[in-house]
Structures are given as C-alpha cells and as structure tokens.
Enzyme design. Structure first.
Site, PDB file in Angstrom:
ATOM      1  N   GLU A  15       0.905 -27.376  12.799  1.00 53.97           N
ATOM      2  CA  GLU A  15       1.969 -27.630  13.774  1.00 53.97           C
ATOM      3  C   GLU A  15       3.009 -28.620  13.254  1.00 53.97           C
ATOM      4  OE1 GLU A  15       0.061 -27.879  17.889  1.00 53.97           O
ATOM      5  OE2 GLU A  15      -1.663 -27.928  16.547  1.00 53.97           O
ATOM      6  N   SER A 188      -1.806 -25.908  20.286  1.00 49.60           N
ATOM      7  CA  SER A 188      -0.682 -24.974  20.339  1.00 49.60           C
ATOM      8  C   SER A 188      -1.092 -23.511  20.211  1.00 49.60           C
ATOM      9  CB  SER A 188       0.362 -25.313  19.267  1.00 49.60           C
ATOM     10  OG  SER A 188       0.994 -26.526  19.600  1.00 49.60           O
ATOM     11  N   SER A 322       9.991 -28.596  26.869  1.00 53.03           N
ATOM     12  CA  SER A 322       8.550 -28.382  26.931  1.00 53.03           C
ATOM     13  C   SER A 322       8.055 -28.607  28.357  1.00 53.03           C
ATOM     14  CB  SER A 322       7.828 -29.346  25.981  1.00 53.03           C
ATOM     15  OG  SER A 322       8.258 -29.171  24.659  1.00 53.03           O
TER      16      SER A 322
END
Length: 365
Positions: A15, A188, A322
């Site tokens: 990530e 994620s 987000s």
C-alpha cells in the site's frame, strides 16, 4: 513556536502508493500557521529520507518520492536536533503523524520504534496496532468481548502445506459456501477472494498466502457494509455511519482504489436502534483492543437487521475523499480540524505516559 509535525509515509508495503496520496492530502490540509510540516519518506527498500520542512503546498505525489540515492537518515535521530542544510540547526520533531498502511507501518512495528524514542505519535499504540492488523487475533478478542461476528477459520501456511485437502474439508464443514479468504495481516482488501466452490477456494488460498503466512476464512454475510469512525483516547466518540455500495460483487482492492465505481452513502439509512447498536459495538471494540486516537470500525448489516462486526482499521484511508474523514465531515468536523484533533490526542496520550514510573521505589516507613 510552531509544533513540528513529522509526516511519515511510504514504507515497505503493498500500500505504498496509497500512503503517498494520503500524505499529500494531510500535508496540504495542515494549518501552516500552527504547524511546521516535515516530510519523512520511507522507500520501498526501507530507506528513511527526511525532506526539508514544507514552505508551500505539495502539488503532486512525485514531489514526496525523494530519490533513493539521497542521503538517508537514521530513524533513531528523529528526536534529536539536527544540522540544517542551510547552516545552523534544525529543531527536533515534536510529534509524528504516521500515514503508513499495511505491514511495516500499521502493524505496531513503527509504533514500537517511536515508543523507544519517546516520541509522541498520532494513532494507536504497539499492541493495538498489531492486534488491529492481525485479523485472527482481532476476531479472537471480539469473541472474548461478546461481539457478534461472522464464523471464521484460521489457517497457517504450514498447515496448508502439510495437508491442503484436509484444510479445505475443515473450511467447508465449518463455513460452507460462499466464503471469503483473506490474508490475516494485510489491509486495503489486498489478497481477498470470494469463493463459491472448492476450486476457487484452492486458488484463493494460493493468492492469500503470497501476502502472509496466516490467512482467515470467513462465512459470507448477506447484507450491507456499514462503517463508523471513532476518535478519542479514554473517552472515544463516534461519527455518523456510512455505507459502501460497490458495483462489483464485493469491496476488493480494485473497487476501493482503482475503478472509481464504488458509491459511499453518508449518512447511511439506518434506524436509530441500529445506529445505537453499531455505535455501542464500535466503542466496545475500541476498548477491547485498547485503541487510541482513531479507528474505523466496519460492520455488516444483515438483511434481517442483525448487526455483525467485521473489523477495525487502526489507520484508515485518510484522503479528504476517504470514508473516515467523510464520516467526520458529515458529523461536523472538517478535514483540517480532524487532523488537529488527532495531533492533540497524540500529545495527550504521550503526556499521560510520562507520568508512568519505570523504577522501583521502595517506601520507607
């Protein structure tokens, strides 16, 4: 005197790129009148490179990717006054804002380093970060706290190599199909697969084991994906709830970051009773895992109205778009204000730790 905030990003993680985008957003949102921002980049090879304090906004991500042949810093020097390139001295960092996602950053490793340096840092501590990263340990603690969750099976790579067919049998007997296969320590939605039959299960095991030595297999809960934000230390508070509506069959890495088709509904349409159940379970999980600073807690709301906790994320996605910052925006807390609150919580928790005695003092009497 401005508070010097070291923004730590990048890292040896799948990530890495997500972290870079998050770092740029946070740096540009921090109030330059209150804070001096110092970028600290960890390359994919694990090299730490500290940039000059920012004098203006970051316009593109590549500005934060300092070249790998630049002079690396020694992480243990973070809490020390350093010589400045312009001559003179550069003050020590006051607080670290870690924006590292996944292994080698979100799992307690960096937090342990910062604890050894006695540096304040935003977010969860060593234990909470490690537990929040390991889905198996996390779910074991959820069970101990009495939180309702999907049935699950944990498998190590050694067990799989010793007898794959027996492992598949165990999963089918305990969970049936459909089920989800996930690496135990990855964020994620990396390495996640949905399986409807054994051949898919075999493929999913191979995929998940490329990211971790331990995986978790969970029963599929038919329903809605609901998330809530939590901030605080000893007195945590919750945001409104949001709902994720992926266009794909489930919310994988591509749906989260690449295809742009996932819909976020904030606030989610839930009853007052459902919200109170979600809020109460989120706070129970926050305390059961000894979290601090922030967390996003994810739930399934089944078709019959039953609420199941799925997981906590101790360093959720943190760009302005987000879910976590959007939940707080709809709760009346802007993105820059949220960042300031988290820095204040970091300093508060650090100050509390300074009252702990590390020597044995015998009472005289």
């Amino acid at each position: 005197m401005k508070t010097r905030v070291g923004v730590l990003y990048g890292g040896k993680s799948p990530e890495h790129q997500v972290s870079l985008s998050t770092a740029m957003a946070v740096m540009n949102a921090i109030d330059p009148h209150k804070f001096a921002v110092v970028p600290i980049y960890i390359t994919l090879e694990g090299k730490w490179i500290k940039g000059e304090p920012l004098t203006g906004p970051v316009k593109e991500v590549k500005q934060l990717q300092f070249v790998s042949d630049a002079t690396a810093m020694i992480p243990v020097s973070l809490n020390q006054v350093q010589p400045s390139d312009a001559g003179g001295q550069e003050e020590a960092i006051d607080v670290i804002f870690p924006l590292l996602h996944g292994p080698n950053g979100e799992d307690g490793t960096v937090q342990g380093l910062l604890e050894m340096l006695n540096l304040p840092y935003v977010g969860n501590g060593v234990l909470a970060s490690a537990v929040g990263m390991d889905k198996v340990v996390m779910k074991n603690l959820f069970a101990q706290a009495g939180l309702r969750q999907a049935k699950y099976v944990a498998v190590t790579k050694y067990e799989w190599n010793q007898g794959g067919e027996a492992v598949y049998d165990r999963v089918e007997q305990a969970l049936g199909y459909p089920c989800f296969v996930k690496p135990a320590n990855a964020g994620s939605s990396v390495g996640i697969s949905k399986c409807k039959r054994r051949d898919e299960l075999k493929t999913a095991f191979a995929e998940a084991f490329t990211y971790d030595r331990k995986i978790i297999i969970e029963e599929a809960i038919v329903g809605r994906e609901i998330e809530i934000g939590v901030i605080g230390n000893d007195e945590p508070v919750c945001s409104v709830v949001g709902e994720i509506v992926p266009k794909k069959e489930f919310y994988d890495y591509e749906a989260k970051y690449e295809d742009g088709q996932t819909e976020l509904i904030i606030p989610a349409a839930v009853t007052e009773e459902q919200y109170e159940t979600i809020r109460s379970m989120a706070l129970t999980a926050f305390r059961a895992l000894d979290l601090s600073g922030l967390a996003r807690v994810d739930f399934f709301l089944a078709e019959n109205g039953t609420v199941y906790i799925n997981e906590v994320n101790t360093m959720p996605g943190f760009t302005p778009y987000s879910m976590f910052p959007l939940l707080w925006k709809h709760s009346g807390v802007s993105y820059p204000e949220l960042i300031e609150r988290l820095i204040a919580l970091a300093l508060e928790r650090h100050q509390e730790k300074q009252t702990i005695s590390y020597t044995l003092e015998r009472k005289r009497g």
